[in-house]
Design a protein around this motif. Structure first.
Motif, PDB file in Angstrom:
ATOM      1  N   VAL A 109       0.808  -1.240   0.020  1.00 17.82           N
ATOM      2  CA  VAL A 109      -0.033  -0.018   0.032  1.00 17.82           C
ATOM      3  C   VAL A 109       0.877   1.341  -0.137  1.00 17.82           C
ATOM      4  O   VAL A 109       2.032   1.211   0.445  1.00 17.82           O
ATOM      5  CB  VAL A 109      -0.870  -0.018   1.243  1.00 17.82           C
TER       6      VAL A 109
ATOM      7  N   SER B 190       1.509 -11.755  15.668  1.00 20.03           N
ATOM      8  CA  SER B 190       1.283 -10.531  16.759  1.00 20.03           C
ATOM      9  C   SER B 190       0.575  -9.458  15.854  1.00 20.03           C
ATOM     10  O   SER B 190       0.367  -9.544  14.466  1.00 20.03           O
ATOM     11  CB  SER B 190       2.714 -10.099  17.030  1.00 20.03           C
ATOM     12  N   SER B 191       0.098  -8.669  16.685  1.00 15.89           N
ATOM     13  CA  SER B 191      -0.752  -7.363  16.171  1.00 15.89           C
ATOM     14  C   SER B 191       0.018  -6.769  15.050  1.00 15.89           C
ATOM     15  O   SER B 191       1.250  -6.386  15.254  1.00 15.89           O
ATOM     16  CB  SER B 191      -1.055  -6.447  17.195  1.00 15.89           C
ATOM     17  N   GLY B 192      -0.684  -6.422  14.094  1.00 15.18           N
ATOM     18  CA  GLY B 192       0.177  -5.794  12.827  1.00 15.18           C
ATOM     19  C   GLY B 192       0.814  -6.686  11.944  1.00 15.18           C
ATOM     20  O   GLY B 192       1.429  -6.151  10.876  1.00 15.18           O
ATOM     21  N   SER B 193       0.916  -8.127  12.136  1.00  8.04           N
ATOM     22  CA  SER B 193       1.745  -8.865  11.343  1.00  8.04           C
ATOM     23  C   SER B 193       0.961  -9.268   9.887  1.00  8.04           C
ATOM     24  O   SER B 193       1.608  -9.800   9.035  1.00  8.04           O
ATOM     25  CB  SER B 193       2.135 -10.094  12.018  1.00  8.04           C
TER      26      SER B 193
ATOM     27  N   LEU C  43       4.510   0.730   1.463  1.00  9.10           N
ATOM     28  CA  LEU C  43       4.456  -0.185   2.675  1.00  9.10           C
ATOM     29  C   LEU C  43       4.128  -1.782   2.161  1.00  9.10           C
ATOM     30  O   LEU C  43       2.994  -2.040   1.540  1.00  9.10           O
ATOM     31  CB  LEU C  43       3.594   0.091   3.860  1.00  9.10           C
TER      32      LEU C  43
ATOM     33  N   LYS D 290      -2.341 -10.534   9.542  1.00  8.32           N
ATOM     34  CA  LYS D 290      -3.410 -11.432   9.458  1.00  8.32           C
ATOM     35  C   LYS D 290      -4.743 -11.136   9.080  1.00  8.32           C
ATOM     36  O   LYS D 290      -5.135 -11.736   7.976  1.00  8.32           O
ATOM     37  CB  LYS D 290      -3.586 -12.000  10.724  1.00  8.32           C
ATOM     38  N   SER D 291      -5.179 -10.008   9.144  1.00  7.06           N
ATOM     39  CA  SER D 291      -6.504  -9.689   8.786  1.00  7.06           C
ATOM     40  C   SER D 291      -6.505  -9.263   7.127  1.00  7.06           C
ATOM     41  O   SER D 291      -7.274  -9.342   6.469  1.00  7.06           O
ATOM     42  CB  SER D 291      -7.105  -8.409   9.683  1.00  7.06           C
ATOM     43  N   THR D 292      -5.348  -8.737   6.916  1.00  7.49           N
ATOM     44  CA  THR D 292      -4.977  -8.390   5.403  1.00  7.49           C
ATOM     45  C   THR D 292      -5.072  -9.693   4.662  1.00  7.49           C
ATOM     46  O   THR D 292      -5.729  -9.422   3.701  1.00  7.49           O
ATOM     47  CB  THR D 292      -3.693  -7.571   5.356  1.00  7.49           C
TER      48      THR D 292
ATOM     49  N   HIS E 102      -4.301 -14.692  17.691  1.00  2.10           N
ATOM     50  CA  HIS E 102      -2.961 -14.671  18.416  1.00  2.10           C
ATOM     51  C   HIS E 102      -3.087 -15.633  19.888  1.00  2.10           C
ATOM     52  O   HIS E 102      -1.990 -15.545  20.499  1.00  2.10           O
ATOM     53  CB  HIS E 102      -2.547 -13.266  18.990  1.00  2.10           C
TER      54      HIS E 102
ATOM     55  N   GLU F 137     -10.404 -13.383  14.629  1.00  5.15           N
ATOM     56  CA  GLU F 137     -10.526 -13.212  16.208  1.00  5.15           C
ATOM     57  C   GLU F 137     -11.851 -13.066  16.726  1.00  5.15           C
ATOM     58  O   GLU F 137     -12.406 -12.270  17.442  1.00  5.15           O
ATOM     59  CB  GLU F 137      -9.671 -11.846  16.374  1.00  5.15           C
TER      60      GLU F 137
ATOM     61  N   ILE G 208       2.769  -4.870   3.100  1.00  7.95           N
ATOM     62  CA  ILE G 208       2.088  -5.557   4.381  1.00  7.95           C
ATOM     63  C   ILE G 208       2.191  -6.922   4.415  1.00  7.95           C
ATOM     64  O   ILE G 208       2.135  -7.661   5.422  1.00  7.95           O
ATOM     65  CB  ILE G 208       0.542  -5.270   4.307  1.00  7.95           C
TER      66      ILE G 208
HETATM   67  N1  LIG Z   1      -5.004   0.458   4.029  1.00  6.49           N
HETATM   68  C1  LIG Z   1      -3.762   0.375   4.631  1.00  6.49           C
HETATM   69  N2  LIG Z   1      -3.075   1.274   4.738  1.00  6.49           N
HETATM   70  C2  LIG Z   1      -1.783   1.537   5.334  1.00  6.49           C
HETATM   71  N3  LIG Z   1      -1.440   0.401   6.179  1.00  6.49           N
HETATM   72  C3  LIG Z   1      -2.408  -0.525   6.270  1.00  6.49           C
HETATM   73  C4  LIG Z   1      -3.486  -0.809   5.596  1.00  6.49           C
HETATM   74  N4  LIG Z   1      -4.159  -2.036   6.210  1.00  6.49           N
HETATM   75  C5  LIG Z   1      -3.130  -2.400   6.976  1.00  6.49           C
HETATM   76  N5  LIG Z   1      -2.226  -1.491   7.225  1.00  6.49           N
HETATM   77  C6  LIG Z   1      -1.120  -1.793   8.122  1.00  6.49           C
HETATM   78  O1  LIG Z   1      -0.481  -3.243   7.702  1.00  6.49           O
HETATM   79  C7  LIG Z   1      -0.308  -3.995   8.741  1.00  6.49           C
HETATM   80  C8  LIG Z   1      -0.990  -5.403   9.064  1.00  6.49           C
HETATM   81  O2  LIG Z   1      -2.405  -5.046   9.408  1.00  6.49           O
HETATM   82  P1  LIG Z   1      -3.346  -6.189   9.725  1.00  6.49           P
HETATM   83  O3  LIG Z   1      -4.763  -5.324  10.053  1.00  6.49           O
HETATM   84  O4  LIG Z   1      -3.361  -6.969   8.744  1.00  6.49           O
HETATM   85  O5  LIG Z   1      -2.596  -6.834  11.034  1.00  6.49           O
HETATM   86  P2  LIG Z   1      -3.196  -7.913  11.903  1.00  6.49           P
HETATM   87  O6  LIG Z   1      -2.074  -9.099  11.990  1.00  6.49           O
HETATM   88  O7  LIG Z   1      -4.611  -8.217  11.902  1.00  6.49           O
HETATM   89  O8  LIG Z   1      -3.147  -7.253  13.288  1.00  6.49           O
HETATM   90  P3  LIG Z   1      -4.135  -7.052  14.608  1.00  6.49           P
HETATM   91  O9  LIG Z   1      -3.918  -8.410  15.518  1.00  6.49           O
HETATM   92  O10 LIG Z   1      -3.979  -6.134  15.540  1.00  6.49           O
HETATM   93  O11 LIG Z   1      -5.539  -7.390  14.215  1.00  6.49           O
HETATM   94  C9  LIG Z   1      -0.519  -2.890  10.000  1.00  6.49           C
HETATM   95  O12 LIG Z   1       0.572  -2.404  10.407  1.00  6.49           O
HETATM   96  C10 LIG Z   1      -1.372  -1.956   9.386  1.00  6.49           C
HETATM   97  O13 LIG Z   1      -1.005  -0.752  10.025  1.00  6.49           O
END
Ligand SMILES: Nc1ncnc2c1ncn2[C@@H]1O[C@H](COP(=O)(O)OP(=O)(O)OP(=O)(O)O)[C@@H](O)[C@H]1O
Ligand SMILES: [Mg+2]
Length: 223
Positions: A17, A45-48, A24, A50-52, A203, A170, A26
């Protein structure tokens, strides 16, 4: 589809993105596959990422790179309408924040995915709400339900179309541990009853162990 064939196949997936601080990554070079009726936990972990990753697998978002095959269809080659149809037919979702429609009753929320498919909705929706022990709450609106009850409605909504794949992000994140444990038991039971392939983001390593297999993300890569 035979038992051996993958229901989800991910090849060299990348998501990049553009942000105010530059581009960045992701997700980077993510590859794996899941067989029909298998359960997979995605840990990290958070931000790794997963949701993406789940959003890409579900066709809610498009990758910057790579391929996804879902139920034998190349998701990454479909247009928006094609992805929506594939989702409606084959995919169920459960989210951390329940995401029920606030202006619809429990029954109406569960009827909706069937109505979108043009299928008879009322009786199956009622039956699955009874299955999750909410037969006495059919006409309640989400704000009139507890968190655990809302998530049971969300489970009913996810399973009512008998999807081949269930994505859960989650699903117990907003619940106390006892209610969360009940929701997870119910999720695994429904999964068995419906022969659904399950992809669960968590997690929680203990929860991940209840899945047949797990992968871990770190900074957008499978480790
Ligand atoms: N549209 C976007 N633009 C910029 N950065 C993004 C975007 N979507 C996600 N990110 C970044 O990508 C990374 C991964 O986000 P994601 O939501 O997939 O993490 P996660 O593993 O699900 O975290 P959590 O456990 O907190 O839910 C994060 O650092 C987030 O800030
Ligand atoms: Mg997340």
């Amino acid at each position: 589809m035979g038992e051996e064939k993958s229901i989800i196949a991910v090849e060299n997936l990348g998501k990049r993105v553009e942000t105010a601080e530059g581009s960045l990554d992701i997700l980077t070079s993510v590859s794996f596959s899941i067989k029909h009726r298998e359960s997979l936990a995605i840990l990290g972990s958070s931000g790794s990422g997963k949701s993406t990753l789940l959003g890409l697998l579900a066709g809610l978002d498009l990758p910057s790179q790579g391929r996804i095959e879902l139920a034998g269809v190349s998701l990454t080659e479909l247009d928006e309408d094609g992805r929506a149809l594939l989702r409606a037919k084959h995919v169920g979702f459960v989210f951390q924040s329940f995401q029920l429609l606030t202006n619809l009753t429990a029954l109406e929320n569960v009827m909706l995915p069937l109505e979108l498919l043009g299928a008879d909705a009322k009786n199956p929706a009622r039956a699955i709400l009874e299955r999750v022990e909410l037969g006495h709450r059919l006409r309640h609106y989400p704000h009139q339900l507890s968190g655990g009850e809302q998530q049971r409605v969300a489970l009913a909504r996810a399973f009512v179309t008998a999807p081949r794949i269930l994505f859960a992000d989650e699903p117990t994140g907003n619940l106390d541990s006892r209610t969360g444990a009940h929701i997870i038991d119910l999720l695994f039971q429904l999964n068995r009853e419906h022969h659904t392939t399950l992809v669960l983001v968590t997690h929680d390593a203990v929860l991940a162990e209840r899945c047949g297999r797990s992968i871990r993300l770190e900074s957008g890569r499978v480790v």
